[in-house]
Design an enzyme around this catalytic site. Sequence first.
Site, PDB file in Angstrom:
ATOM      1  N   ASP A 497       0.826  -1.218   0.000  1.00  0.00           N
ATOM      2  CA  ASP A 497       0.000   0.000   0.000  1.00  0.00           C
ATOM      3  C   ASP A 497       0.863   1.273   0.000  1.00  0.00           C
ATOM      4  O   ASP A 497       0.426   2.321  -0.445  1.00  0.00           O
ATOM      5  CB  ASP A 497      -0.924   0.000   1.214  1.00  0.00           C
ATOM      6  N   GLU A 577      -5.181  -5.302  -6.457  1.00  0.00           N
ATOM      7  CA  GLU A 577      -6.005  -6.089  -5.530  1.00  0.00           C
ATOM      8  C   GLU A 577      -7.404  -5.511  -5.547  1.00  0.00           C
ATOM      9  O   GLU A 577      -7.641  -4.453  -4.985  1.00  0.00           O
ATOM     10  CB  GLU A 577      -5.423  -6.094  -4.114  1.00  0.00           C
TER      11      GLU A 577
END
Length: 957
Positions: A497, A577
Site C-alpha cells: 500500500d 487487488e
Amino acid sequence: MRLFLDTTVAVLAIVTAVAAAPRTRSDAQRNALPLATAGDTAAIPSWDIQSSAKITQDLVSLSKSGAVSSTSAWHHAPLSRCTVMGCLIEAGVYNDSDLFFSDHLEAVDRTQFQVPWLYRSEFSIASSSSSSDNTSSTHYLLETNGITSRADIYLNGQQVADKVAQSGAYGGHIYDVTSAILSGSGKENDSSNAIVVRAYPTNYLQDFGVGFVDWNPYPPDNGTGVWRDINLRKTGAVAIEAFSVVTNGTNGTVTIQATVRNLDKAGVNFVANAVIARDNASPGLGATQSTTSSPSTQLGPGQTTRITLTATVDSPAIWWPRQWGDQPLYNVQLTVSTSSGTPSSSVVKSDTATKSFGFRIITATVSSADDIVFSINGKPFQVLGGGYTPDVFLRWDAARFEAHARYTLDMGLNTIRLEGKMEQPDLYDIADRLGLMVLPGWECCDKWEAWSYNDDLPKPTAIWSDADYATANASMRHEAAMQQSHPSLLGFLVGSDYWPDDRATAIYTTALADAGWQSPIVSSAAKTGYSKALGPGGMKMPGPYDWVPPNYWYDITDPATVDDNVRYGAAFGFGSEQGPGGGTPTLSSLKKFLSTADLDDLWRAPNKGLYHMSTAASSFHNRTIFNTALWQRYGAPNSLDDYLLKTQMADYEATRAEFEGFAANWGLAGAINTDASSTKRPATGVIYWMLNGAWPALHWALFDYYLHPAGAYYGVKAALGENRLEHVAYDYVRRSAVLINRSQNQSGVRMVRAELINAADGAVISNITTSTKERTTISTPNSSRVVLNNIQGIATLKDVGLLRLTLLDGQSSSANVISRSVYWLSGSGVDTLDWDDSNWYYTPVSKYASFQSLDKLPAANVTATRQPAANGTAGTTVLLENHSSVPAIFVSLNLVDAAGADVTPVKWSDNYVTLFPHEALALTVQELAPALGIKGVTRGVAVQVSGKNVAKATLAL
Ligand SMILES: *[C@@H]1O[C@H](CO)[C@@H](O)[C@H](O)[C@H]1NC(C)=O
Ligand SMILES: *[C@@H]1O[C@H](CO)[C@@H](O)[C@H](O)[C@H]1NC(C)=O
Ligand SMILES: *[C@@H]1O[C@H](CO)[C@@H](O)[C@H](O)[C@H]1NC(C)=O
Ligand SMILES: *[C@@H]1O[C@H](CO)[C@@H](O)[C@H](O)[C@H]1NC(C)=O
C-alpha cells in the site's frame, strides 16, 4: 548419555497418564539426519515444544543431549516446521475442525502466546563411514529460513544466534556450528545432538511477521515459531554461501555466480564446477547440456570470494506461462572441490548446491499514464490473477497448494500475488512446472510498512530502527536467493500500500541485484507514491473490495482519457487487488464451520457482523453491501437454500464481469502497447481480491477452504477458462459483444452469434450473427475487439432476458463452438452507479437492476444422464438436457461420494450453466486428488443436479 528404553516410556506414560505415543527409539536415533557426504543438507525433522513459562532450565543445559529425561511435559510435533499453533494442532492439543467452527477460535487463550515458546529436538547424524567422505576439514552449517518473530538458538550447550541476529519471519541465516556439533558427544558418527530454539512472541505492529491485516481472525499465536525448516548442512573446507543462475533472456547464455567461503583455519585451493542438465522431471534422466569450471583458486583462512562461471546451452527450450506454451526446465549443479596444493593431489568434493531455472525474459514498462505493462519473451502479457493466502496457521502442504495452482489455471487465471506470503520453496517449483506466474512482495499495514509518511499505519507501530533495516536486508536477501532462478517469478513488489523509503529501497534493490534478480522490481502496488530510485510502479489500488455490479468494470467513457479519480477500479490500468468481494461457500461447506444459528444469521440477519467475515475492526465484518444488492436485485430470500442460490448467482455474474471487463479492455482499439509515452489506458492486469481464504471464510475467495468451487469460481472460468483463450464477452454498458483472443498463436475467421430470449417463456427476441450483421470476424492473437454493437433487443427488454453468446470456429453455423455463455439481463437496465460517492472499498448503487421475476419462472424439465467418455477424454461426462420450452437457469452439478459429501478437488469443464429451451450440454468432471496424491479423499459415485427452476435430482454414476 541418555537411555530411553521402551519400558521406561511405558511406565512414564502410565504414571503421568499422558497419552504420548510409545517411543521405541530415542529422539536422536529417530531423528537421524542423512548427511553422508559434503554438500548434503537435512532439516531437523521433528520438534518438541513448550511454553517458556513452563520450563525452568536454562537454555545452555537444555540444549545438551539427554537434558530432558522425559518429553512427556512437552508437545511432540513430528514436523520439520510448524508455528506454535501448527505444532499444537499436530500434537493434538487443538483440533482445527473445532477451531474453525463458529467462533470457537475466540476461546483459545491468547495470553499463553505472549511469552516465548521453546522448540527442542535431539538428533544424530547419519554420516558416511567412507573416509573419502569425511576429510579432516568437515564443517557443519546451520541454516535458518526465518523464525517468527525472532529467536535465540542453542546447540549442544553453545549459543549459535541471538534474537538480534535471528530476527524476522523471513530472516534466513547461515551459522557455522562445526565446533558445537563436534563437541556433541565428541564423535561425529552416532553423536547425539540437541538444539533449542527460543521463539519470541509476535506483534504484527512491532515485529516482522506474516500478518493477515483484516482478512481473517489472527491465529492466536500470531504465527510465532519455526514456520520454516532449520537445516543442517555438511561441507568440506569451502562452502557455497549464495548462488544464483542468470539466463539473460532466451539466447542460451547462463551465468552462475556464487559466494564461497573457506571455513578452515588454513588456506585452501578450490575449483568450482557447474553442470547444466535438462530437467526431465525424473531425477538422473536429464541430459547434460553444458559443463563449465573455474580455474583453481586460493582462499585464505576465513576468506570469501565471489566466482562467476558462464556456459551456453545450445538451442535452449524457452519457458512460457501456461496459456502460451511449454515449461521446459533446466538444473544447474554447482560443486566446489578442494585440493591440498599440488595439481596432482586428490581433489575432494567440498560442497554442492542445485538450482532449477528456465529460459525466459520478463520486462515491464510504465506508461506516462502510470500503468504498468508486463512482457514475457517480448510479448505483452495481461496479468489475470488472484491474491493468495497461506493457511491461517501457516501449514504448508505441497499437494494442497498444487490443487490451488491447478484451480487457478483451470479458471484461466495466469498469476498469483503473494503479499508478504512467500510460503515454502516448493511453491516456486510447482509454479515453474505448471506455468503459473508468481508476483511476490512485502505486506502492508504493519511493521513491514512502518514509514513516517504512511498515513494508514495502525498505532502504535514504531518506525524502523537500524536493527529493523538489518532485518529487512536479511529478509530480502534470503527471499531473493530462494526465488531468483525461478522462471515463474513475474516481478517483486518491494511495497504494497506504501512504497519503501529511500534507505529501504536501496537495501531491497541492492539485495535483489546481488542475488541475480531477473524480473521487474515494482515500488508498490498502489499509487500512494514511489521512491525516486524506482519511479512509479504503475499499479492502482482504489478498490473495490466489496460488491459492485457487473457494469462497474465497463463504465469507462473513453479508454484513452479515463481518470483514476473518476473511475477507480474499473477495467483500465493494473488493479493490484480488487474485486466484488464474492465467494460465499455452498451449504455443504458452510455446515462444516457454521452452527445452525450462524446459518440462520446468513439470511435472517443480513446486516449482522459475522465471525467468518473479516475481523470486527474491518469494513468487511458484515455483508450489508452484498446483501442489500442481493435483496434488491434477486428478491428477499425465503429460505437458506434460496439465499445461497442467489449468492451463487450474484458471485458468478460479479466475477465473470470483472475478468471479462479486463480481458475486453486489454487490446481494444489497439490499445496495448509497451510505449512508455503512451497515454492510452488499456486494462493491463488485475489481481482478484482474493484467490483463497486462510480459513473457512464467507467472502473474498474464488473457491472455499474445503476446495469446493462454486459461483465465484465458475464465473471466472466462464470469462477466461483454460480452454477459452478465445472467447466472446458481453459489455454491459455498450450492450456489445467483444471478441477476446488471449492466445499467442490462434487466429482465423470466426463467427459470433448473439441470441436473446425472454426468460419467462423462452420467446426469441433477437438472433443475430456477425456474418450477416457485421463484417467478417477475424480473431488475432493477444487482442480484443468489439464485434457486435448495441445488440438488438436488449435496450428495449421488458423483463429479464437471457443473452446467449456463442463463438464459432468458422463462418458456417455447424462450425465448432469455441466458447458459449449466457447472461441474465434486466428489463430495468443496468444498475446505476453513484461514482461520486465512491470510497476506498466500493462504489454505491443508486438504482438496482432487478432479476426478481426469476423467482416466478416456470420449472424446466432437465435430465442428466451419464455419457460414454469421448475418445481420449479423462473423467466422467454428464449430458444435461432441457426438455422444456422455457430456459433452465443456473444449473449446477456436484460430484458426491457414497455418503453424499462433496468430492474435492474437482474439475468440471463448465458448471452453473443456463440452458436455452431444448438445449443440451455435455459437462465433464475429473477428480484431481489421485493425480495430486492428496490422501483421504473419497471417490465420486453420484452427481447432484440443481438449479434456479430445476428440481433437485441425483444421478448415480
Ligand atoms: C498479535 O499482534 C497484534 C498486533 O497486530 C497484537 O495486538 C496482539 O497482542 C498480538 N498477539 C500476541 C499473542 O502477541
Ligand atoms: C544480456 O543481453 C543483452 C542483450 O542481448 C545485453 O545487452 C546485456 O549486456 C546482457 N547482459 C549480460 C549480463 O550478459
Ligand atoms: C547471448 O547474449 C549475450 C549478451 O548479449 C551475448 O554475450 C552472447 O554472445 C549471446 N549468446 C548467443 C549464443 O547468442
Ligand atoms: C456494517 O459495516 C459497515 C462498515 O464497517 C458499518 O459502517 C455499518 O454500520 C455496519 N452495519 C451494521 C448494521 O452494523
